[in-house]
Design an enzyme around this catalytic site. Structure first.
Site, PDB file in Angstrom:
ATOM      1  CG  HIS A 500      -1.739   1.216   1.400  1.00 49.56           C
ATOM      2  ND1 HIS A 500      -3.064   1.292   1.036  1.00 49.56           N
ATOM      3  CD2 HIS A 500      -1.413   2.442   1.873  1.00 49.56           C
ATOM      4  CE1 HIS A 500      -3.515   2.516   1.283  1.00 49.56           C
ATOM      5  NE2 HIS A 500      -2.531   3.228   1.806  1.00 49.56           N
ATOM      6  CD  GLU A 501       1.764   3.569   3.777  1.00 50.68           C
ATOM      7  OE1 GLU A 501       2.024   4.648   3.218  1.00 50.68           O
ATOM      8  OE2 GLU A 501       0.729   3.388   4.448  1.00 50.68           O
ATOM      9  CG  HIS A 504       0.613   6.387  -0.489  1.00 45.64           C
ATOM     10  ND1 HIS A 504      -0.470   7.000  -1.075  1.00 45.64           N
ATOM     11  CD2 HIS A 504       0.131   5.769   0.615  1.00 45.64           C
ATOM     12  CE1 HIS A 504      -1.561   6.757  -0.351  1.00 45.64           C
ATOM     13  NE2 HIS A 504      -1.217   6.005   0.677  1.00 45.64           N
TER      14      HIS A 504
HETATM   15 ZN   LIG Z   1      -2.453   5.319   2.235  1.00 46.66          ZN
END
Ligand SMILES: [Zn+2]
Ligand SMILES: *[C@@H]1O[C@H](CO)[C@@H](O)[C@H](O)[C@H]1NC(C)=O
Ligand SMILES: *[C@@H]1O[C@H](CO)[C@@H](O)[C@H](O)[C@H]1NC(C)=O
Ligand SMILES: *[C@@H]1O[C@H](CO)[C@@H](O)[C@H](O)[C@H]1NC(C)=O
Ligand SMILES: CC(=O)N[C@H]1CO[C@H](CO)[C@@H](O)[C@@H]1O
Length: 729
Positions: A500-501, A504
């Site tokens: 998830h990170e 980003h």
């Molecule tokens: Zn996030």
């Protein structure tokens, strides 16, 4: 934990289609090659002494306490100088070059310097440096806040905007944002109104702080005899304090409440704990929330909006309260049938275990857990052995290389704040162009910030004095470092969160907006989580899960198919019901912030059975008195989590599910969705990529498909059917 994914059928299809040509070697073996090449790069460059300067980088690493404070003063002085210069331009002489350029350049140049001052607060190993960093942050924040209230600068920018000089779309958007930010501070209002706005803002901060403070200060507890806590493990009981009479003290903190609600076999205990938990801060504190909401509405009306939600949503993809309400209601009603089936299963389980007692909300977590225990032979502890950290990382690099055309190369001699921190250059795979840098600070340590997140150290921006400033991202995570340091193993939830990170990070690195303001992660808040949530899906597909896993003692042995399938079923277990419960809270938040004089106690009582399939609110509870998200940070925006999940599912299912490493689609995603950053309207961005407007349909259909397929291959279906029949009779 995210709850969408896709069917086994398409999964097999994608595997045969892509599996043979993209990955010639089986999972772990392919990755080993990649991991080895990373290590070699690292060894080759370790000879040189620490390299301080990375090309295109203005972020300063590892400053000392005094350097930080000095730099903060310089930043503020420079900013004041530029703002003064802009403010002094006569209104009839304003041009793009003397008003907008200086402000945009100032922002772009100062951002990495500001981060050099404030990031050490999160990661430095020195107490002194962290303190200096916090102090610098305070000063800089106060300065930025005072700049955003400068009427003299606003007047000049407004004069420029009114002049109507020709600008490209990005520049026009930038000017609009400048104006909007000033106006949201009330700068186009009379002095009296502006002062009222400042006063209200301070009052709002104070009340919301009080609400949360009250919850934090709550020290109430409930006492139980040992037999009333049946089902809870002995290790848990050992952690509980004991009262004089020998009874166990269960506090109302989540680390006590959650295990009781999930594991305690005694229905009455669960009920008492749920009641006490849902009644924290009592009825009294309802009035704190009422005051807060009223102050917010007043604040918004002064700024020209008809209510607070309208104000908050005007900067978001969702745009209006009615759109949000419609969205939430659509999701909720589309999932009712499914949630009813899930609930019937849970009710049947309760009947078997506790007899003819009514099912209440206090039973939800316990029976959901029961379903999970019965249905999935998932030993999450043992699963760890398949996720050695370096293998997971190289798998993630491999995926972003094949999919998005990004090449990560470790710089072993780059300076950082701790020897565990790894630094990577990121290149475009085909052109070799340097795209940016990526810092990875993975392990917990004393004094380090305690959340997993991505921080922008520098944003990309168009040629400043000729050279493009490249993006730099820092990923902070909280992994435990294994003392032997041989193979740190990750829990599955840590793998998901890392991916998830990493989403980003990719988003930040691929952002090509020309203004630093739009090139960070400061894009529309309803949009910012979407790319990261899209990427999480790669953890739930056997094909891609195998790329990021391998048995720690023999990494060529990938994770078994049955486990992958179980993980996916686990992701969907009772997910319609869980989502409805979240919708309930989001509706509450949206309604109180978009209408005046709502009776917040009655509202919850009224919404609860409507959304939760007839389940009444637990008597005596006041969810409105202990719902911090709507008090601070997510007010009028609680829906945003579901929103980004739904549209991320739309993207994944429509575009990626059948080609998990489809380079063509990945590149389209990179250029159409990630590259424009905050400079373009997110609905336009997604429509361009999807070839149609984003929709909730894919999310709903996929959920139905997955849950039904899950229900139909398990004995729980029989339970659900029995319950259905029971109802009809
Ligand atoms: Zn996030
Ligand atoms: C001030 O700006 C806001 C936001 O742009 C706008 O809606 C409002 O009409 C303006 N008010 C005045 C008095 O110009
Ligand atoms: C950071 O700077 C300090 C001096 O201020 C130095 O002692 C330390 O070694 C540096 N840390 C790293 C990881 O380079
Ligand atoms: C750069 O991106 C960060 C993170 O998204 C954002 O907070 C910051 O405001 C951006 N910088 C500028 C100059 O706008
Ligand atoms: C204003 C008000 O009534 N505050 C109460 C909120 O709840 C806490 C904890 O129950 C009380 O201590 C406060 O007095």
């Amino acid at each position: 934990m995210e709850r969408e994914g896709n069917s086994e059928k398409t999964l097999r299809r994608s595997k045969t289609k892509k599996g043979s040509n993209t990955i010639p070697l089986a999972g772990g073996a392919a990755l080993l090659t990649l991991a080895v090449s990373l290590v070699i790069t690292a060894i080759n460059s370790r000879r040189n002494s620490k390299r301080k300067d990375l090309p295109g980088c203005n972020f300063r690493v590892n400053l000392s306490a005094s350097e930080i404070l000095k730099l903060a003063d310089r930043i503020i002085a420079k900013s004041k100088e530029v703002n003064d210069a802009v403010a002094s331009i006569p209104l009839d002489k304003v041009t793009y070059k003397n008003v907008i350029s200086p402000l945009a350049e100032l922002e772009a140049q100062q951002f990495p310097l500001v981060q050099s001052c404030v990031v050490p607060k999160l990661v430095s190993t020195s107490d002194k440096v962290r303190k200096a960093s916090a102090e610098a942050e305070k000063k800089i924040d106060a300065h930025i806040s005072s700049c955003s209230k400068r009427e003299d600068v606003y007047r000049v920018v407004k004069a420029f905007a009114a002049k109507g000089e020709w600008m490209g779309p990005d520049a026009r958007h930038y000017v609009n944002c400048l104006m909007r930010d000033f106006e949201r501070n009330g700068l186009n209002l009379t002095t009296t109104k502006r002062e009222e706005i400042q006063r209200l803002r301070a009052q709002i901060d104070e009340i919301s702080f009080q609400y949360v403070q009250n919850l934090n200060d709550d020290s109430s507890s409930v006492l139980f005899h040992e037999n009333e806590l049946a089902g809870l493990p002995a290790e848990f009981l050992k952690t509980l304090e004991k009262a004089e009479n020998g009874m166990f003290k269960v506090t109302l903190k989540s680390h006590h409440v959650l295990p009781v609600l999930e594991l305690c076999k005694i229905g009455n205990t669960r009920r008492l704990v749920a009641m006490a938990y849902g009644n924290r801060c009592g009825k009294d504190n309802i009035s704190v929330l009422e005051d807060l909401v009223q102050a917010r509405h007043k604040f918004a009306r002064l700024l020209g909006y008809s209510n607070y939600a309208e104000y908050a949503l005007s900067l978001r993809m969702a745009m209006t309260p009615s759109k949000v309400l419609e969205f939430l209601e659509d999701i909720s009603s589309s999932l009712s049938d499914l949630a009813n089936k899930e609930l019937a299963t849970l009710k049947e389980l309760k009947k078997q275990e506790e007899g003819e007692l009514p099912f209440g909300v206090e039973d939800l977590l316990y029976y959901v857990k029961k379903v999970e225990q019965q249905e999935f032979d998932l030993d999450l502890g043992a699963l760890k052995q398949y996720f050695p950290v370096n293998l997971v990382l190289s798998g993630i690099f491999k995926i972003s290389q094949d999919l998005f055309g990004l090449r990560f190369e470790e710089i072993a001699d780059a300076e950082a704040w701790h020897s565990d921190v790894r630094v990577f250059s990121v290149f475009d795979l085909s052109s070799g162009e340097l795209l940016g840098y990526f810092y990875l600070d993975m392990y917990t340590r004393e004094g380090k910030y305690g959340q997993t997140c991505v921080v922008a150290l520098q944003n990309g921006s168009a040629a400043l004095n000729g050279a493009r400033q490249v993006p730099m991202a820092l990923l902070i995570s909280q992994l435990q470092k294994d003392i032997d340091g041989i193979s740190n193993l990750l829990r599955f939830s840590e793998v998901v969160s890392l991916l998830h990170e990493f989403g980003h990070v990719v988003q930040h690195l691929c952002n090509r907006a020309s203004f630093a303001r739009f090139s960070g992660l400061r894009v529309d808040p309803d949009f910012v989580e979407i790319p990261a949530k899209v990427l999480e899906n790669w953890c739930y597909e056997s094909f891609s899960l195998k790329l990021i896993s391998g048995f720690h003692q023999d990494i060529t042995k990938p994770i078994k198919d049955e486990i992958c399938k179980s993980l996916k079923r686990w992701r969907y277990s009772c997910s319609a019901l869980k989502l409805k419960q979240e919708v309930l809270y989001c509706l509450f938040d949206q309604i109180i912030h978009s209408a005046e004089n709502v009776d917040i106690v009655e509202l919850f009582k009224d919404l609860h059975p409507k959304v939760m399939l007839g389940l009444p609110m637990l008597e005596g509870t006041n969810p409105a008195s202990c719902f911090p998200r709507c008090a601070i940070g997510y007010e009028a925006a609680c829906y945003s989590r579901i929103w980004s999940e739904v549209f991320a599912a739309d993207i994944f299912i429509s575009k990626f599910r059948d080609g998990l490493l489809d380079h063509h689609v990945g590149m389209q995603f990179r250029t159409k969705v990630l590259a424009p950053g905050g400079a373009k309207d997110p609905v336009e961005i997604l429509s361009d990529f999807l070839g149609r407007e984003p929709s909730i349909q894919a999310f709903v259909d996929n959920k139905i498909e997955c849950i039904i397929s899950f229900l139909s291959c398990h004995h729980l279906t029989q339970l659900a059917l029995a319950a259905d029949l029971g109802k009809k009779r």
